[in-house]
Motif scaffolding. Sequence first.
Motif, PDB file in Angstrom:
ATOM      1  N   SER A 110      12.652  -5.517  -3.720  1.00  0.00           N
ATOM      2  CA  SER A 110      13.365  -4.303  -3.943  1.00  0.00           C
ATOM      3  C   SER A 110      12.797  -3.253  -4.574  1.00  0.00           C
ATOM      4  CB  SER A 110      14.720  -4.486  -4.418  1.00  0.00           C
ATOM      5  OG  SER A 110      14.774  -5.134  -5.656  1.00  0.00           O
ATOM      6  N   GLY A 111      11.961  -3.256  -5.497  1.00  0.00           N
ATOM      7  CA  GLY A 111      11.587  -2.291  -6.240  1.00  0.00           C
ATOM      8  C   GLY A 111      10.366  -1.662  -5.658  1.00  0.00           C
ATOM      9  N   ASN A 112       9.711  -2.632  -4.811  1.00  0.00           N
ATOM     10  CA  ASN A 112       8.184  -2.140  -3.906  1.00  0.00           C
ATOM     11  C   ASN A 112       8.870  -1.412  -2.714  1.00  0.00           C
ATOM     12  OD1 ASN A 112       6.169  -3.028  -5.807  1.00  0.00           O
ATOM     13  ND2 ASN A 112       6.495  -5.233  -5.018  1.00  0.00           N
ATOM     14  N   ILE A 113      10.124  -1.850  -1.915  1.00  0.00           N
ATOM     15  CA  ILE A 113      10.646  -1.082  -1.043  1.00  0.00           C
ATOM     16  C   ILE A 113      11.164   0.285  -1.251  1.00  0.00           C
ATOM     17  CG2 ILE A 113      12.353  -1.173   0.566  1.00  0.00           C
ATOM     18  CD1 ILE A 113      11.976  -4.211   0.972  1.00  0.00           C
ATOM     19  N   ALA A 114      11.686   0.532  -2.566  1.00  0.00           N
ATOM     20  CA  ALA A 114      12.181   1.474  -3.006  1.00  0.00           C
ATOM     21  C   ALA A 114      11.017   2.425  -3.182  1.00  0.00           C
ATOM     22  CB  ALA A 114      13.155   1.486  -4.361  1.00  0.00           C
ATOM     23  N   ASP A 115       9.847   1.986  -3.968  1.00  0.00           N
ATOM     24  CA  ASP A 115       8.794   2.939  -4.027  1.00  0.00           C
ATOM     25  C   ASP A 115       8.036   3.242  -2.905  1.00  0.00           C
ATOM     26  OD1 ASP A 115       9.266   2.600  -6.803  1.00  0.00           O
ATOM     27  OD2 ASP A 115       7.539   1.239  -6.967  1.00  0.00           O
ATOM     28  N   ALA A 116       8.170   2.433  -1.689  1.00  0.00           N
ATOM     29  CA  ALA A 116       7.513   2.690  -0.462  1.00  0.00           C
ATOM     30  C   ALA A 116       8.284   3.691   0.289  1.00  0.00           C
ATOM     31  CB  ALA A 116       7.215   1.666   0.217  1.00  0.00           C
ATOM     32  N   ASN A 117       9.855   3.596  -0.072  1.00  0.00           N
ATOM     33  CA  ASN A 117      10.848   4.611   0.638  1.00  0.00           C
ATOM     34  C   ASN A 117      10.597   5.932   0.155  1.00  0.00           C
ATOM     35  OD1 ASN A 117      11.666   2.713   2.434  1.00  0.00           O
ATOM     36  ND2 ASN A 117      13.463   2.186   1.323  1.00  0.00           N
ATOM     37  N   ASP A 118      10.149   6.044  -1.062  1.00  0.00           N
ATOM     38  CA  ASP A 118      10.046   7.510  -1.797  1.00  0.00           C
ATOM     39  C   ASP A 118       8.651   7.954  -1.476  1.00  0.00           C
ATOM     40  OD1 ASP A 118      12.487   7.290  -3.386  1.00  0.00           O
ATOM     41  OD2 ASP A 118      11.334   6.591  -4.984  1.00  0.00           O
ATOM     42  N   PHE A 119       7.620   7.076  -1.392  1.00  0.00           N
ATOM     43  CA  PHE A 119       6.204   7.748  -0.960  1.00  0.00           C
ATOM     44  C   PHE A 119       6.178   8.116   0.676  1.00  0.00           C
ATOM     45  CE2 PHE A 119       4.064   6.060  -4.789  1.00  0.00           C
ATOM     46  CZ  PHE A 119       3.476   7.135  -5.023  1.00  0.00           C
ATOM     47  N   TRP A 120       6.830   7.277   1.637  1.00  0.00           N
ATOM     48  CA  TRP A 120       6.643   7.305   3.086  1.00  0.00           C
ATOM     49  C   TRP A 120       6.835   8.649   3.587  1.00  0.00           C
ATOM     50  CZ3 TRP A 120       3.688   5.211   6.091  1.00  0.00           C
ATOM     51  CH2 TRP A 120       3.903   5.508   7.485  1.00  0.00           C
ATOM     52  N   GLY A 164       0.928  -1.217  -0.024  1.00  0.00           N
ATOM     53  CA  GLY A 164      -0.061  -0.113  -0.091  1.00  0.00           C
ATOM     54  C   GLY A 164       0.768   1.275   0.067  1.00  0.00           C
ATOM     55  N   VAL A 165       2.094   1.361   0.637  1.00  0.00           N
ATOM     56  CA  VAL A 165       2.669   2.412   0.812  1.00  0.00           C
ATOM     57  C   VAL A 165       3.486   2.529  -0.513  1.00  0.00           C
ATOM     58  CG1 VAL A 165       4.879   3.523   1.933  1.00  0.00           C
ATOM     59  CG2 VAL A 165       2.967   2.075   3.626  1.00  0.00           C
ATOM     60  N   ALA A 166       4.119   1.577  -1.092  1.00  0.00           N
ATOM     61  CA  ALA A 166       4.494   1.628  -2.511  1.00  0.00           C
ATOM     62  C   ALA A 166       3.496   2.255  -3.533  1.00  0.00           C
ATOM     63  CB  ALA A 166       4.961   0.194  -2.772  1.00  0.00           C
ATOM     64  N   LYS A 167       2.419   2.050  -3.343  1.00  0.00           N
ATOM     65  CA  LYS A 167       1.175   2.841  -4.032  1.00  0.00           C
ATOM     66  C   LYS A 167       0.930   4.001  -3.657  1.00  0.00           C
ATOM     67  CE  LYS A 167       1.542  -0.588  -6.736  1.00  0.00           C
ATOM     68  NZ  LYS A 167       2.308  -0.496  -8.097  1.00  0.00           N
ATOM     69  N   GLY A 168       1.361   4.529  -2.491  1.00  0.00           N
ATOM     70  CA  GLY A 168       0.815   5.940  -1.773  1.00  0.00           C
ATOM     71  C   GLY A 168      -0.262   5.852  -0.969  1.00  0.00           C
ATOM     72  N   LYS A 169      -0.580   4.670  -0.491  1.00  0.00           N
ATOM     73  CA  LYS A 169      -1.575   4.545   0.456  1.00  0.00           C
ATOM     74  C   LYS A 169      -1.255   4.000   1.909  1.00  0.00           C
ATOM     75  CE  LYS A 169      -4.353   5.940  -2.943  1.00  0.00           C
ATOM     76  NZ  LYS A 169      -4.874   7.259  -2.961  1.00  0.00           N
ATOM     77  N   LYS A 170      -2.033   3.924   2.542  1.00  0.00           N
ATOM     78  CA  LYS A 170      -2.103   3.341   4.054  1.00  0.00           C
ATOM     79  C   LYS A 170      -3.190   2.551   4.162  1.00  0.00           C
ATOM     80  CE  LYS A 170      -0.248   6.330   7.278  1.00  0.00           C
ATOM     81  NZ  LYS A 170      -0.381   7.837   7.911  1.00  0.00           N
ATOM     82  N   PHE A 171      -2.714   1.256   4.608  1.00  0.00           N
ATOM     83  CA  PHE A 171      -3.631   0.055   4.857  1.00  0.00           C
ATOM     84  C   PHE A 171      -3.242  -0.546   6.156  1.00  0.00           C
ATOM     85  CE2 PHE A 171      -3.979   0.420   0.231  1.00  0.00           C
ATOM     86  CZ  PHE A 171      -5.219   0.866   0.034  1.00  0.00           C
ATOM     87  N   ILE A 172      -3.877  -0.996   7.097  1.00  0.00           N
ATOM     88  CA  ILE A 172      -3.430  -1.496   8.266  1.00  0.00           C
ATOM     89  C   ILE A 172      -2.836  -3.083   7.815  1.00  0.00           C
ATOM     90  CG2 ILE A 172      -4.107  -2.581  10.522  1.00  0.00           C
ATOM     91  CD1 ILE A 172      -4.274   0.580  10.231  1.00  0.00           C
ATOM     92  N   GLY A 173      -1.553  -3.164   8.156  1.00  0.00           N
ATOM     93  CA  GLY A 173      -0.709  -4.446   7.935  1.00  0.00           C
ATOM     94  C   GLY A 173      -1.304  -5.625   8.856  1.00  0.00           C
ATOM     95  N   ASP A 232       6.113  11.415   2.418  1.00  0.00           N
ATOM     96  CA  ASP A 232       4.994  12.483   2.057  1.00  0.00           C
ATOM     97  C   ASP A 232       3.592  11.749   2.430  1.00  0.00           C
ATOM     98  OD1 ASP A 232       6.790  14.065   0.720  1.00  0.00           O
ATOM     99  OD2 ASP A 232       6.419  12.620  -1.184  1.00  0.00           O
ATOM    100  N   ILE A 233       3.584  10.629   2.925  1.00  0.00           N
ATOM    101  CA  ILE A 233       2.339  10.014   3.538  1.00  0.00           C
ATOM    102  C   ILE A 233       2.241   9.904   4.913  1.00  0.00           C
ATOM    103  CG2 ILE A 233       1.658   9.323   1.126  1.00  0.00           C
ATOM    104  CD1 ILE A 233       2.114   6.270   2.209  1.00  0.00           C
TER     105      ILE A 233
END
Length: 151
Positions: free
Chosen positions: A127-137, A89-98, A139-140
């Motif tokens: 690794s790609g999803n972690i990188a995307d999530a680290n970029d979004f985190w 979810g964070v990798a897509k710019g959203k927050k969902f309870i884990g 800001d969100i």
Amino acid sequence: MKSVFLFALLTAGFAGSGVVAEEEYSLPAIQGYDLVSYHQAGGPVRGNGYYYAQYEGVLYLFASEENRNSFQAEPGKYLPAYNGYCAMGVAKGKKFIGDPLAYKIVDGRLYLNVNAKVQEYWLKDVSGNIADANDFWPDIMDRSIADLLAE
């Protein structure tokens, strides 16, 4: 049952007098699972009310005193990525309870996903999803779930 009633009665009676310490705790993080247990053989187990710690305003439960002490000595080692929100979810710019049972330890860090199906997708490019999530985190991280869903 009597002891619970007695404790409630005593607490109510002394609360205004300052005899009982007033501490604010959140609901237990990651549904009460012991963060240290994710890094142990056998995988995650639920903590209990006997062993707990508060860190940065969040309550964590542990299955043993040893696990609580390990957490208190080095909380950063055990805290879940993205405050326990779903890594996909964070990798897509959203927050969902884990979901505490949809998890993966990557390079010593705990990542949760919203469910096993989403985790399967996340695992295809960790690794790609972690990188995307680290970029979004950044800001969100301080934005509400409702605000993010409205976008």
